[in-house]
Write a protein that holds these residues in place. Sequence first.
Motif, PDB file in Angstrom:
ATOM      1  N   ALA A 187      -4.449  -1.740  -1.723  1.00 51.61           N
ATOM      2  CA  ALA A 187      -4.589  -1.706  -3.529  1.00 51.61           C
ATOM      3  C   ALA A 187      -4.539  -0.275  -3.998  1.00 51.61           C
ATOM      4  O   ALA A 187      -3.562  -0.456  -4.234  1.00 51.61           O
ATOM      5  CB  ALA A 187      -6.357  -1.073  -3.381  1.00 51.61           C
ATOM      6  N   LYS A 188      -4.474   0.991  -2.170  1.00 47.59           N
ATOM      7  CA  LYS A 188      -3.588   2.007  -3.542  1.00 47.59           C
ATOM      8  C   LYS A 188      -1.913   2.125  -3.017  1.00 47.59           C
ATOM      9  O   LYS A 188      -1.399   2.403  -3.856  1.00 47.59           O
ATOM     10  CB  LYS A 188      -3.990   2.995  -2.096  1.00 47.59           C
ATOM     11  N   GLN A 189      -1.727   1.765  -2.346  1.00 42.20           N
ATOM     12  CA  GLN A 189      -0.846   0.988  -1.405  1.00 42.20           C
ATOM     13  C   GLN A 189       0.331   0.408  -3.616  1.00 42.20           C
ATOM     14  O   GLN A 189       1.689   0.765  -3.670  1.00 42.20           O
ATOM     15  CB  GLN A 189       0.195   0.304  -0.808  1.00 42.20           C
ATOM     16  N   CYS A 190      -0.468  -0.480  -4.138  1.00 41.16           N
ATOM     17  CA  CYS A 190       0.267  -0.853  -5.716  1.00 41.16           C
ATOM     18  C   CYS A 190      -0.337  -0.323  -7.179  1.00 41.16           C
ATOM     19  O   CYS A 190      -0.479  -1.466  -7.932  1.00 41.16           O
ATOM     20  CB  CYS A 190      -0.026  -2.681  -5.075  1.00 41.16           C
ATOM     21  N   GLY A 191      -1.159   0.515  -6.386  1.00 40.74           N
ATOM     22  CA  GLY A 191      -2.046   0.918  -7.880  1.00 40.74           C
ATOM     23  C   GLY A 191      -3.310  -0.041  -8.001  1.00 40.74           C
ATOM     24  O   GLY A 191      -2.954   0.034  -9.968  1.00 40.74           O
ATOM     25  N   VAL A 192      -3.405  -0.897  -7.686  1.00 38.90           N
ATOM     26  CA  VAL A 192      -4.646  -1.498  -7.839  1.00 38.90           C
ATOM     27  C   VAL A 192      -6.610  -0.977  -7.533  1.00 38.90           C
ATOM     28  O   VAL A 192      -5.836  -0.432  -6.807  1.00 38.90           O
ATOM     29  CB  VAL A 192      -4.601  -2.684  -7.401  1.00 38.90           C
ATOM     30  N   SER A 193      -7.080  -1.629  -7.692  1.00 42.46           N
ATOM     31  CA  SER A 193      -8.381  -1.570  -7.157  1.00 42.46           C
ATOM     32  C   SER A 193      -8.388  -2.652  -6.120  1.00 42.46           C
ATOM     33  O   SER A 193      -7.822  -3.271  -6.113  1.00 42.46           O
ATOM     34  CB  SER A 193      -9.589  -1.756  -8.193  1.00 42.46           C
TER      35      SER A 193
END
Length: 242
Positions: free
Chosen positions: A10-16
């Motif tokens: 999630a952090k790598q792709c900027g999503v929850s």
Amino acid sequence: MSKYTTGEMAKQCGVSVRTVQYYDSRNILVPSELSEGGRRLYSEEDLQKLKIICFLRNIGLSINGIGELFTEENPGEVILLLLDQQEQVLRNEIGERQTMLDSVEELKRQLKRVEHFSVESIGDMAYYMENKKKLYKVRGIMLGVGVVMDLVEIGTLILGITEGIWWPFAVGMAVVIALTVWLFRYYYDNTAYICPKCHTVFRPKIRDVFWARHTSTARKLTCTQCGHKGFCVETYGRESGE
């Protein structure tokens, strides 16, 4: 080989985290393995797949559509096509933004030249810039015809001097005169002027345009609306008031 938890993905792709879990529940992004404690673990390939999913979502593709896409035998070909389309969209947007930026810079340059400006004068400049490309096209056509006229005149003159054959020069000069008349009429029909006093876009009489003092962007004329006499900004306009 790198392994990623749901949170790391999630952090790598900027999503929850919930978004990654949702993709798993829809069988769009299934983890490569589960840890001994039951935690989802994703591979580097899964991470790249998530990035593609996020991109497809950003360009408006539905979850169902993405799911169907990944069931294709060669989803990469479809994705490349979508990427090509998105690239063209972005390039068009960049072009439009650059045009807007050029307009802003031109307006700033014009305002620096005006000692006392008002809302009306800004409107005049906006009108001028809006029609600037059309005016450049008119001038480009005039320049092209002018080059042809020069070639005809110089070519037939050289022929007369070197070969002693002068009838082509006589015919060429007749053509040049005819083109000159047409060129001025074309110029007159495709230009108008903005009065700096009443801000009217007007077209003066053809003889006034012919005899008026002028610069590359303005001509000293008498406004047909308010009677002001002075330099008026040249702009594009096939009819008065355009």
